[in-house]
Design an enzyme around this catalytic site. Structure first.
Site, PDB file in Angstrom:
ATOM      1  N   TYR A 236       2.903   6.554 -22.972  1.00  0.00           N
ATOM      2  CA  TYR A 236       3.247   7.715 -22.153  1.00  0.00           C
ATOM      3  C   TYR A 236       4.555   7.442 -21.423  1.00  0.00           C
ATOM      4  O   TYR A 236       4.995   6.299 -21.300  1.00  0.00           O
ATOM      5  CB  TYR A 236       2.140   8.035 -21.147  1.00  0.00           C
TER       6      TYR A 236
ATOM      7  N   THR B 112       1.251   3.119  -9.911  1.00  0.00           N
ATOM      8  CA  THR B 112       0.389   2.053  -9.384  1.00  0.00           C
ATOM      9  C   THR B 112       1.062   0.690  -9.334  1.00  0.00           C
ATOM     10  O   THR B 112       0.628  -0.186  -8.580  1.00  0.00           O
ATOM     11  CB  THR B 112      -0.891   1.944 -10.228  1.00  0.00           C
TER      12      THR B 112
ATOM     13  N   GLU C 126      -0.233 -29.051   3.420  1.00  0.00           N
ATOM     14  CA  GLU C 126       0.449 -29.952   2.487  1.00  0.00           C
ATOM     15  C   GLU C 126       1.959 -29.958   2.703  1.00  0.00           C
ATOM     16  O   GLU C 126       2.640 -30.890   2.300  1.00  0.00           O
ATOM     17  CB  GLU C 126       0.149 -29.532   1.052  1.00  0.00           C
TER      18      GLU C 126
ATOM     19  N   LYS D 111      -3.081  -4.332  -6.557  1.00  0.00           N
ATOM     20  CA  LYS D 111      -3.405  -4.024  -7.943  1.00  0.00           C
ATOM     21  C   LYS D 111      -3.848  -5.314  -8.615  1.00  0.00           C
ATOM     22  O   LYS D 111      -3.118  -6.306  -8.603  1.00  0.00           O
ATOM     23  CB  LYS D 111      -2.201  -3.417  -8.667  1.00  0.00           C
TER      24      LYS D 111
ATOM     25  N   THR E 244       2.439   7.116 -13.256  1.00  0.00           N
ATOM     26  CA  THR E 244       1.522   7.448 -14.342  1.00  0.00           C
ATOM     27  C   THR E 244       0.770   8.742 -14.078  1.00  0.00           C
ATOM     28  O   THR E 244       0.475   9.501 -15.002  1.00  0.00           O
ATOM     29  CB  THR E 244       0.527   6.298 -14.556  1.00  0.00           C
TER      30      THR E 244
END
Length: 364
Positions: free
Chosen positions: A63, A129, A321, A202, A50
């Site tokens: 974009y 990202t 567990e 992120k 980006t």
């Protein structure tokens, strides 16, 4: 390679205005040049994303990633040439959703060459990202250097009003140029914040504050006036993992746990040739009885199984567990599923497949 300096490209008016508002036209290190101090040499490796995106007519906020070169991104930022001696190269021009083993191998090869030839004092990688945390963690596990390696991106494309890329790239350059950044491993810099590769994630689809380190917090902060690390550099623990001569890495699939889950997804992964499986489990890395039974059967066939969690923060614990010792599973501890997958790929490539050895590697 002889670094070449980049000067502001004043024809990129919108980009310049955004950068000027974000960081100011006056460089905080101009005094460094006045005293004759040699600027650090920083190599910028562009991969797309980006931060290199341009507006598209598809929608008002649409974009296309990876359209602007790293050299042009640098040239549009006033004052960045006063931070360091900058050279730029393009490794790829893709959105990070398309990040792949070949690009990872190409990055490692170029970084190692630059370090071995004493070309650089720091590395900056421009990156999308979406998978930045995976690339950062991959590099953290294979690069053996104290030279700063810094990944940077943006949540808005270069042509957007309020683009965050210029300030992020300027700050990444500050971090990569600084002597105090040495010996800290691979770092991620966005939104005035510095994160370590192991912890960063992120966490939001569109917010500029998307990158966080839920289980540890950031390692530092940076802006146009200051660089602040929160603790001294600590030597990395454990030997780095080797890469094969060429990609790809061994196949490792992530299986996402959900309500009403059966064994089909696990069985399909085994049929497709997965050498390892990471369970993105519910809660503390758990799943349905059918899925756990299928994972146990896969482990008996030699598939390496690691339990992680889809939750987003917290540690996955052994033998709570799920009877990991009995079933032959490892657990990811603090690593989310996508980073657990990266580490497991590298471990299998290095012949580390026995569950206890895999668990020891995750603990390091």
């Amino acid at each position: 390679m002889t670094p070449r300096s980049f000067r502001p490209n004043y024809s990129a008016r919108l980009f310049l205005l955004i950068a000027a508002l974000a960081i100011g036209l006056a460089s905080p290190v101009s005094a460094q040049q006045a005293t004759g101090t040699t600027l650090a040499r920083v190599l910028v490796l562009g991969t797309g994303g980006t931060i290199a995106g341009q507006a598209s007519a598809r929608a008002g906020n649409a974009y296309d990633s990876g359209k602007v070169s790293a050299a042009n991104l640098i040239a549009a930022i006033p004052g960045i040439d006063k931070l360091s001696q900058i050279s730029a190269e393009q490794i790829s021009s893709i959105g990070s959703q398309d990040m792949n083993d070949k690009v990872w191998f190409d990055l490692v090869k170029r970084i190692r060459t630059a370090i071995d030839n004493k070309e650089v004092d720091g590395i900056v990688i421009t990156h999308g990202t979406d998978t930045m945390e995976e690339t950062a963690f991959f590099l953290q596990n294979v690069l053996d250097t104290d030279i700063p390696v810094v990944l940077v991106g943006s949540m808005r494309p270069s042509t957007a009003i309020g683009a965050d890329g210029p300030a992020n790239l300027y700050e990444a350059m500050r971090v990569a140029s600084a002597p105090e950044s040495r010996g800290r491993g691979v770092l991620v810099v966005l939104n005035d914040t510095i994160h370590a590769a192991r912890w960063v994630q992120k966490t939001n689809t569109t917010s500029v504050e998307t990158f966080r380190s839920p289980d540890a917090g950031p390692v530092g902060y940076v802006d146009s006036g200051a660089l602040r690390f929160l603790q001294p550099a600590v030597p990395t623990n454990g030997a780095k993992l080797k890469l094969p001569d060429a990609p790809p890495l061994p196949r490792v699939d992530i299986i996402y746990s959900h309500a009403n889950m059966d064994a089909a997804e696990v069985e399909d992964a085994v049929k497709r040739g997965a050498k390892g499986i990471v369970l993105a489990g519910v809660g503390d890395g758990n799943s349905s009885k059918g899925a756990i039974d299928a994972l146990a059967a896969a482990a008996k066939q030699g598939v390496v199984v690691v339990r992680s969690s889809r939750v987003g923060s917290g540690f996955v614990n052994r033998n709570v567990e799920v009877e990991d010792d009995k079933l032959g599973f490892a657990v990811s501890l603090d690593l989310n599923p996508q980073k657990a997958r990266v580490l497991l790929e590298l471990l299998i490539a290095n012949g580390i497949t026995e569950p206890s050895a895999v668990q020891q590697a995750f603990a390091r």
